[in-house]
Design an enzyme around this catalytic site. Structure first.
Site, mmCIF file in Angstrom:
data_model
loop_
_atom_site.group_PDB
_atom_site.id
_atom_site.type_symbol
_atom_site.label_atom_id
_atom_site.label_comp_id
_atom_site.label_asym_id
_atom_site.label_seq_id
_atom_site.Cartn_x
_atom_site.Cartn_y
_atom_site.Cartn_z
ATOM 1 N N VAL A 24 5.170 3.499 -6.102
ATOM 2 C CA VAL A 24 4.413 3.795 -7.329
ATOM 3 C C VAL A 24 5.067 4.944 -8.107
ATOM 4 O O VAL A 24 5.130 4.924 -9.341
ATOM 5 C CB VAL A 24 2.938 4.133 -6.997
ATOM 6 C CG1 VAL A 24 2.145 4.386 -8.270
ATOM 7 C CG2 VAL A 24 2.302 3.018 -6.187
ATOM 8 N N LYS A 113 -6.605 6.498 -3.117
ATOM 9 C CA LYS A 113 -8.026 6.120 -2.909
ATOM 10 C C LYS A 113 -8.623 6.769 -1.683
ATOM 11 O O LYS A 113 -9.802 7.110 -1.676
ATOM 12 C CB LYS A 113 -8.178 4.605 -2.837
ATOM 13 C CG LYS A 113 -7.260 3.884 -1.883
ATOM 14 C CD LYS A 113 -6.098 3.273 -2.593
ATOM 15 C CE LYS A 113 -4.945 3.042 -1.644
ATOM 16 N NZ LYS A 113 -4.051 2.014 -2.076
ATOM 17 N N GLU A 137 -7.429 6.131 -12.058
ATOM 18 C CA GLU A 137 -7.510 4.694 -12.393
ATOM 19 C C GLU A 137 -6.708 3.844 -11.404
ATOM 20 O O GLU A 137 -7.112 2.742 -11.027
ATOM 21 C CB GLU A 137 -6.996 4.475 -13.828
ATOM 22 C CG GLU A 137 -7.076 3.053 -14.312
ATOM 23 C CD GLU A 137 -8.508 2.534 -14.430
ATOM 24 O OE1 GLU A 137 -9.236 3.013 -15.312
ATOM 25 O OE2 GLU A 137 -8.889 1.653 -13.637
ATOM 26 N N GLY A 195 6.097 -3.928 -0.715
ATOM 27 C CA GLY A 195 5.517 -2.638 -1.133
ATOM 28 C C GLY A 195 4.029 -2.731 -1.441
ATOM 29 O O GLY A 195 3.473 -1.846 -2.083
ATOM 30 N N GLU A 198 -0.369 -0.604 2.822
ATOM 31 C CA GLU A 198 -0.465 0.828 3.048
ATOM 32 C C GLU A 198 0.557 1.244 4.105
ATOM 33 O O GLU A 198 1.041 0.412 4.881
ATOM 34 C CB GLU A 198 -1.872 1.185 3.550
ATOM 35 C CG GLU A 198 -2.964 0.912 2.544
ATOM 36 C CD GLU A 198 -2.751 1.662 1.244
ATOM 37 O OE1 GLU A 198 -2.767 2.892 1.253
ATOM 38 O OE2 GLU A 198 -2.542 1.013 0.203
ATOM 39 N N LYS A 213 -11.941 1.961 -1.784
ATOM 40 C CA LYS A 213 -12.056 1.558 -3.194
ATOM 41 C C LYS A 213 -13.505 1.247 -3.549
ATOM 42 O O LYS A 213 -13.969 1.575 -4.642
ATOM 43 C CB LYS A 213 -11.151 0.343 -3.459
ATOM 44 C CG LYS A 213 -9.671 0.687 -3.310
ATOM 45 C CD LYS A 213 -8.828 -0.569 -3.235
ATOM 46 C CE LYS A 213 -7.351 -0.245 -3.126
ATOM 47 N NZ LYS A 213 -6.551 -1.419 -2.774
ATOM 48 N N GLY A 310 1.589 -3.000 -6.095
ATOM 49 C CA GLY A 310 2.962 -3.146 -6.578
ATOM 50 C C GLY A 310 3.317 -2.022 -7.543
ATOM 51 O O GLY A 310 2.441 -1.370 -8.122
HETATM 52 N N1 HSE Z 1 -2.408 -1.609 0.036
HETATM 53 C C1 HSE Z 1 -3.126 -1.739 -1.194
HETATM 54 C C2 HSE Z 1 -3.398 -3.222 -1.427
HETATM 55 C C3 HSE Z 1 -2.301 -1.171 -2.310
HETATM 56 O O1 HSE Z 1 -2.770 -4.060 -0.783
HETATM 57 O O2 HSE Z 1 -4.260 -3.544 -2.230
HETATM 58 C C4 HSE Z 1 -3.041 -1.023 -3.588
HETATM 59 O O3 HSE Z 1 -4.114 -0.156 -3.474
#
Ligand code: HSE
Length: 445
Positions: A24, A113, A137, A195, A198, A213, A310
């Site tokens: 990111v 998050k 966001e 990517g 986590e 989330k 991503g």
């Molecule tokens: N590991 C998280 C997912 C990344 O796959 O949604 C984005 O928050």
């Protein structure tokens, strides 16, 4: 003829310090360069990454002309940096960095998050004390501007419930397993290589990332403090392909949903595999895509869909926050939207509903002996607990097997009643092994 809107020349430079140059971080660094001209126009300021804090360079980024520090705290100490972008993840150094940035009077943008869900109440309190903003966001649903939608676009509504596919990795795994019959571990490895996953992928597949989330979304939707520990969390690792097939026979698809619902008793917060009628849009959100369905009292149902993970999608959300903050700095626009939770908490205080009191439709898969009377035993145990059967499939026994698979879909039933029914069913001599149970949602009100 339309009068063209004149762009005002940016008069100020807003310096951004990016901490963390992984997926990111590099996406954000490059997007600030690629879209520099249009961002300057929107922000009424030149947005420039002046300082990067990262343990190592990333070959995807040309760092020429940018100060680079191996110690991320050097970025906070840099007096020229106006906004700290925290993209290192985790809740140790990231939290320390965030507190240090706030105390130094710098605004913070984060995609973290876990940090917001677990420490957000303290972070926002400190930010208010120091008169700075913390924006996040990118922390929920990658590139989908769901935080803005809830805080701004739906501000006129009382939010009744929301349900979302909010983990891209989990959805990618479920989709690939269902459509291509691929192996769980194999798809997870691909999600890591892309990517999406986590650093610790159990966060994705055990539902912890989705719980983070969901806690954030619920706090905004219902104006309540963050309750990470109040989210019931069940992952997808125990999901069996046979249940995906039976669900399809019943007209459902299984998705890993985060659900937050206002009820007469308070707020339900839960993450678990869920059967959804296959014609629902949410049931057709596949791959790494995320989607959040939000029901407001005035607007009715609204659906937000997009890439949930991503480099580029997440950078899109980080940069949107940067443009907002840069405008705040450059044209003195005050914070337009309420602080998370606290503003509404005084108006309405909603308790969390314990899972035993949550009502859902249930899918049960029972291995029963193939002999007369067994079905009526099952039906009696369910009806004695106020659980009625919506549909039932019985499969013929495989050659050499004395047990048949009985798949039951119930009407709405309390979890406490279902717990008791499953216990009674599993105690029967005619039932073999554990009963598989999954929740289903119609998502229509
Ligand atoms: N590991 C998280 C997912 C990344 O796959 O949604 C984005 O928050």
């Amino acid at each position: 003829m339309d009068t063209p809107v004149e762009s005002v020349k940016p008069v100020k430079t807003v310096n951004v310090g990016i901490c963390g140059l992984g997926t990111v971080g590099s996406g954000t660094f490059n997007l600030l360069i690629e879209n520099a001209a249009l961002l300057a126009n929107r922000a009424q300021a030149t947005l420039r990454c002046s300082h990067v804090g990262a343990r190592r360079d990333n070959p995807a980024c040309d760092l020429g002309g940018v100060t680079v520090s191996r110690d991320i705290f050097d970025v906070v100490r840099d007096p020229d940096v106006d906004i700290i972008v925290e993209l290192i993840g985790g809740t140790t150094d990231a939290l320390e960095l965030t507190y240090a940035a706030i105390r130094a009077g710098k605004h913070v943008v984060t995609a973290n998050k876990a940090m917001i869900a677990e420490f957000g109440n303290d972070i926002f309190a400190l930010a208010r004390e120091h008169g700075v903003c913390v924006r996040y966001e990118a922390a929920v649903a990658g590139g989908i501007p769901i935080i803005k939608a809830l805080r701004e676009g739906l501000a006129g509504n009382r939010i009744e419930w929301l349900a979302g596919i909010i983990n891209g990795t989990g959805n990618f795994i479920l989709s690939e397993m269902r459509d291509k019959g691929r192996d769980f571990a194999d798809v997870l490895a691909e999600a890591q290589a892309l990517g999406y996953a986590e650093a610790d992928p159990t966060f994705d597949v055990e539902g912890i990332d989705a719980a983070h989330k969901l806690a954030i979304l619920a706090s905004i939707a219902f104006g309540m403090p963050l309750h990470m520990n109040g989210v019931y969390t069940e992952g997808i690792t125990r999901l069996q392909p046979v249940d995906v097939r039976y669900a399809a026979e019943l007209g459902y698809r299984i998705k890993h949903l985060g659900i937050a619902r206002r009820t007469g008793q308070g707020v339900e917060l839960r993450v678990h595999p869920t059967l959804i009628p296959q014609e629902r849009l949410l049931a057709n959100v596949d791959g790494v895509m995320n989607a959040v369905l939000v029901e407001g009292d005035a607007v009715g149902p609204t659906l937000y869909y997009g890439a949930g993970a991503g480099a580029q999608p997440t950078a899109s959300a980080v940069v949107a926050d940067l443009v907002d903050l840069a405008r705040h700095i450059s044209v003195g626009q005050s914070d337009r939207v309420p602080a998370l939770g606290v503003a509404d908490a005084a108006v309405e205080s909603l308790p969390l509903v314990p899972m035993e009191q949550v009502e859902t439709i249930w899918y049960l898969r029972i291995q029963a002996q193939d002999k007369p009377g067994v079905m009526s035993q099952v039906a009696n145990i369910l009806s004695a607990r106020d659980i009625s059967i919506e549909s039932l499939i019985q499969k013929a026994p495989r050659p050499g097997q004395s047990h048949v698979a009985v798949v039951v879909l119930t009407n709405l039933a309390l979890q406490s009643n279902m717990d008791s029914a499953v216990q009674a069913l599993e105690a029967l001599d005619t039932i073999h092994g554990d009963i598989i149970r999954l929740r289903a949602e119609t998502l229509d009100g």
